[in-house]
Design a protein around this motif. Structure first.
Motif, PDB file in Angstrom:
ATOM      1  N   GLY A  54       0.815  -1.215   0.000  1.00 37.04           N
ATOM      2  CA  GLY A  54       0.000   0.000   0.000  1.00 37.04           C
ATOM      3  C   GLY A  54       0.840   1.253   0.000  1.00 37.04           C
ATOM      4  O   GLY A  54       0.715   2.120   0.865  1.00 37.04           O
ATOM      5  N   LEU A  55       1.723   1.366  -0.978  1.00 33.85           N
ATOM      6  CA  LEU A  55       2.685   2.471  -1.005  1.00 33.85           C
ATOM      7  C   LEU A  55       2.001   3.826  -1.073  1.00 33.85           C
ATOM      8  O   LEU A  55       2.459   4.799  -0.467  1.00 33.85           O
ATOM      9  N   GLY A  56       0.884   3.910  -1.811  1.00 34.30           N
ATOM     10  CA  GLY A  56       0.184   5.189  -1.925  1.00 34.30           C
ATOM     11  C   GLY A  56      -0.328   5.690  -0.590  1.00 34.30           C
ATOM     12  O   GLY A  56      -0.100   6.844  -0.203  1.00 34.30           O
ATOM     13  N   ASN A  57      -1.030   4.829   0.128  1.00 33.70           N
ATOM     14  CA  ASN A  57      -1.543   5.221   1.449  1.00 33.70           C
ATOM     15  C   ASN A  57      -0.405   5.502   2.421  1.00 33.70           C
ATOM     16  O   ASN A  57      -0.504   6.399   3.269  1.00 33.70           O
ATOM     17  N   LEU A  58       0.666   4.736   2.313  1.00 35.55           N
ATOM     18  CA  LEU A  58       1.801   4.923   3.210  1.00 35.55           C
ATOM     19  C   LEU A  58       2.429   6.298   3.012  1.00 35.55           C
ATOM     20  O   LEU A  58       2.727   7.002   3.985  1.00 35.55           O
ATOM     21  N   LEU A  59       2.604   6.713   1.772  1.00 32.83           N
ATOM     22  CA  LEU A  59       3.186   8.024   1.495  1.00 32.83           C
ATOM     23  C   LEU A  59       2.276   9.150   1.987  1.00 32.83           C
ATOM     24  O   LEU A  59       2.748  10.145   2.539  1.00 32.83           O
ATOM     25  N   ARG A  60       0.973   8.994   1.794  1.00 31.66           N
ATOM     26  CA  ARG A  60       0.050  10.033   2.253  1.00 31.66           C
ATOM     27  C   ARG A  60       0.021  10.107   3.777  1.00 31.66           C
ATOM     28  O   ARG A  60      -0.027  11.202   4.359  1.00 31.66           O
ATOM     29  N   ARG A  61       0.048   8.956   4.442  1.00 29.78           N
ATOM     30  CA  ARG A  61       0.005   8.950   5.898  1.00 29.78           C
ATOM     31  C   ARG A  61       1.253   9.589   6.496  1.00 29.78           C
ATOM     32  O   ARG A  61       1.205  10.211   7.560  1.00 29.78           O
ATOM     33  N   LEU A  62       2.376   9.434   5.808  1.00 27.85           N
ATOM     34  CA  LEU A  62       3.626  10.027   6.276  1.00 27.85           C
ATOM     35  C   LEU A  62       3.845  11.436   5.741  1.00 27.85           C
ATOM     36  O   LEU A  62       4.898  12.034   5.971  1.00 27.85           O
ATOM     37  N   SER A  63       2.857  11.944   5.000  1.00 25.77           N
ATOM     38  CA  SER A  63       2.941  13.286   4.385  1.00 25.77           C
ATOM     39  C   SER A  63       4.143  13.410   3.463  1.00 25.77           C
ATOM     40  O   SER A  63       4.812  14.454   3.424  1.00 25.77           O
ATOM     41  N   LEU A  64       4.424  12.356   2.690  1.00 23.58           N
ATOM     42  CA  LEU A  64       5.560  12.356   1.777  1.00 23.58           C
ATOM     43  C   LEU A  64       5.115  12.410   0.313  1.00 23.58           C
ATOM     44  O   LEU A  64       5.952  12.379  -0.582  1.00 23.58           O
ATOM     45  N   GLU A  65       3.814  12.466   0.069  1.00 23.87           N
ATOM     46  CA  GLU A  65       3.314  12.530  -1.296  1.00 23.87           C
ATOM     47  C   GLU A  65       3.572  13.906  -1.887  1.00 23.87           C
ATOM     48  O   GLU A  65       3.541  14.920  -1.183  1.00 23.87           O
ATOM     49  N   LYS A  66       3.857  13.950  -3.192  1.00 28.00           N
ATOM     50  CA  LYS A  66       4.086  15.220  -3.878  1.00 28.00           C
ATOM     51  C   LYS A  66       2.759  15.939  -4.089  1.00 28.00           C
ATOM     52  O   LYS A  66       1.715  15.308  -4.244  1.00 28.00           O
ATOM     53  N   HIS A  67       2.810  17.278  -4.106  1.00 30.70           N
ATOM     54  CA  HIS A  67       1.599  18.065  -4.272  1.00 30.70           C
ATOM     55  C   HIS A  67       1.388  18.511  -5.707  1.00 30.70           C
ATOM     56  O   HIS A  67       0.331  19.039  -6.041  1.00 30.70           O
TER      57      HIS A  67
ATOM     58  N   LEU B 272      14.758  11.554  -6.795  1.00 33.52           N
ATOM     59  CA  LEU B 272      15.899  11.019  -6.049  1.00 33.52           C
ATOM     60  C   LEU B 272      16.566  12.087  -5.181  1.00 33.52           C
ATOM     61  O   LEU B 272      17.132  11.772  -4.134  1.00 33.52           O
ATOM     62  N   THR B 273      16.520  13.334  -5.616  1.00 33.11           N
ATOM     63  CA  THR B 273      17.198  14.413  -4.886  1.00 33.11           C
ATOM     64  C   THR B 273      16.205  15.363  -4.219  1.00 33.11           C
ATOM     65  O   THR B 273      16.548  16.499  -3.905  1.00 33.11           O
ATOM     66  N   ARG B 274      14.999  14.917  -4.004  1.00 33.86           N
ATOM     67  CA  ARG B 274      13.955  15.751  -3.394  1.00 33.86           C
ATOM     68  C   ARG B 274      14.301  16.055  -1.941  1.00 33.86           C
ATOM     69  O   ARG B 274      14.400  15.149  -1.109  1.00 33.86           O
ATOM     70  N   PRO B 275      14.507  17.333  -1.584  1.00 34.75           N
ATOM     71  CA  PRO B 275      14.990  17.676  -0.227  1.00 34.75           C
ATOM     72  C   PRO B 275      14.037  17.283   0.887  1.00 34.75           C
ATOM     73  O   PRO B 275      14.474  16.922   1.978  1.00 34.75           O
ATOM     74  N   SER B 276      12.725  17.381   0.651  1.00 31.52           N
ATOM     75  CA  SER B 276      11.749  17.141   1.710  1.00 31.52           C
ATOM     76  C   SER B 276      11.392  15.672   1.883  1.00 31.52           C
ATOM     77  O   SER B 276      10.599  15.326   2.762  1.00 31.52           O
ATOM     78  N   MET B 277      11.964  14.798   1.080  1.00 31.41           N
ATOM     79  CA  MET B 277      11.616  13.383   1.141  1.00 31.41           C
ATOM     80  C   MET B 277      12.342  12.714   2.305  1.00 31.41           C
ATOM     81  O   MET B 277      13.577  12.662   2.332  1.00 31.41           O
TER      82      MET B 277
END
Length: 435
Positions: free
Chosen positions: A35-48, A93-98
């Protein structure tokens, strides 16, 4: 061949990536279970904005399974399946906020949740946290924070980084939990590079406290300090290991004391130590390991038929920390080794078998290099090296899940099968669900 469609959000927040043809259920279920999509959203790591992070991460994992880099995939046009530019992958790969560390930590927690849901997870004995380091050899002097590091395998200094890895062993699977990347100052404190080489290294402005800045600062921290932080972090997120295992490089009074302080003494330490100048308090006197052997070899030596070795068992102290000391001699070898544990009631066979589990981390290092290209990234940005290692360990964890349910397959056989499915052409579609 059909084009690789953009990921679309469906009911229950599912992401679907389609390639026309027959469904590859195995590859679909492997990534879908996490569930990578939900995991990224729950951790607030999804791109806007732009292409979603889940699509980019999933694609990068698939490239790795195929044994390709972003550059080689686009050079071959990936069998005409890609309709996005390659720069979006490099930016990811180089996204600072990730926060790649949080993502990897929660991937492991998700791994355990899947096993519990399937009814195959058991709270077993001998669960361990294992710590070890390995060399990531590089080729470019302009890489950010690159230095010369000593490679114990080659017996010489090479250009690259040291990767400190912490894995969690649950009795069957060995899952990468956390890692850090370090450079070495060297004897002259110049990182093994000339002033000109150091001045030409890549650098960029980072925000203090941001995930990328924290990982960069770790590069110059002591591996011992970071290893202790990893063990504490594992306990904080709910990984209840019984033992912490490491080799002789890490074994010291400080690490043993830190391990025993976590969870009110819930974890014990087991590790080899060096037959050096370290002194242990035994029977009221401070002696080195060699002195202990000379003193007790004739009177306290026992034979272990199971492992065909001789051993001396002593209770003592390493500094202020009570430990049980096993002095071991294998077969006809005249040299002695010393094994330390903080569990004062542990038998020799139990200690010996527990320490053997440490070999699992060597297997992880070998398999990630051989099948998933660990350390193959050659970009200049330090953030890219962190991201590349994280993606490697995430892919390894997905493969480990499949191996857990089909443990008759080796990791090599599993990798070959997944790669064959991934590059199948013409009438063979692959569908991926990321729930």
């Amino acid at each position: 061949m059909a084009k690789l469609l953009n990921t679309n959000e469906l009911k229950r927040n599912c992401y679907v990536c389609k390639i026309s043809g027959k469904v590859s259920a195995d590859l679909l279920s492997l990534f879908g279970r996490f569930g990578l999509g939900n995991l990224l959203r729950r951790l607030s790591l999804e791109k806007h904005d732009g292409i979603s992070a889940v699509q980019l991460i999933l694609s990068l994992c698939l490239f790795r399974l195929n044994g390709e880099s972003v550059h080689s995939i686009y050079k071959k046009n990936f069998y005409e399946l890609l309709d996005t530019g390659k720069n979006c992958y490099y930016r990811m790969l180089t996204r600072p906020s990730m926060d790649w560390r949080r993502l990897l930590n929660h991937m492991l927690l998700r791994f355990i949740c899947i096993l519990r849901h399937e009814g195959v997870w058991k709270e077993i004995e001998n669960s361990c946290l294992i710590i070890d380091d390995t060399t990531l050899e590089k080729t470019g002097y302009t890489m950010e924070r690159v230095s010369r590091v000593f490679d114990h395998v080659q017996g010489k200094c090479v250009l690259g980084f040291k990767l400190l890895l912490c894995v969690f062993f649950d009795g069957k699977s060995t899952m990468p939990f956390d890692f850090s990347i370090h450079r070495e100052k060297g004897k002259k404190k110049d990182f093994g590079l000339t002033r000109k080489q150091r001045s030409r290294q890549f650098s960029k402005q980072r925000t203090a406290g941001a995930p990328d800045c924290v990982r960069l600062q770790e590069c110059d921290k002591s591996k011992m300090d970071v290893a202790i932080e990893m063990v504490r972090r594992a306990w904080e997120i709910g990984l209840r290991a019984e033992y912490v295992l490491c080799d002789s490089w890490f074994t010291c009074e400080r690490l043993v004391s830190e391990v025993r302080s976590i969870g009110s003494g819930a974890m014990h330490f087991v590790g080899l130590a060096k037959m050096g100048n370290t002194k242990y308090l035994v029977h009221g006197k401070m002696r080195t390991a060699a002195e202990l052997v000379a003193l007790y070899e004739r009177t306290m030596t026992h034979s272990c038929r199971k492992y065909k070795c001789l051993y001396i068992c002593l209770n003592g102290s390493m500094g202020a920390q009570p430990v049980r000391i096993f002095l071991i001699r294998y077969g006809r070898n005249k040299d002695w080794n010393i094994l330390i544990t903080s569990d004062l009631r542990m038998s020799f066979v139990k200690a010996f078998e527990t320490y053997q589990i440490r070999w699992c981390i060597e297997v992880v290092n070998k398999e990630t290099r051989q099948y998933l290209g660990l350390g193959g990234y050659q970009g200049r940005d330090f953030d890219g090296h962190v991201a590349d290692c994280t993606l490697c360990y995430m892919t390894y964890m997905v493969m480990a899940l499949e191996k857990r349910f089909a443990d008759y397959e080796t990791m090599g056989e599993l990798f070959a099968g997944l790669k064959e499915e991934l590059i199948a052409q013409n009438e063979i579609p692959i569908v991926f669900l990321v729930v």
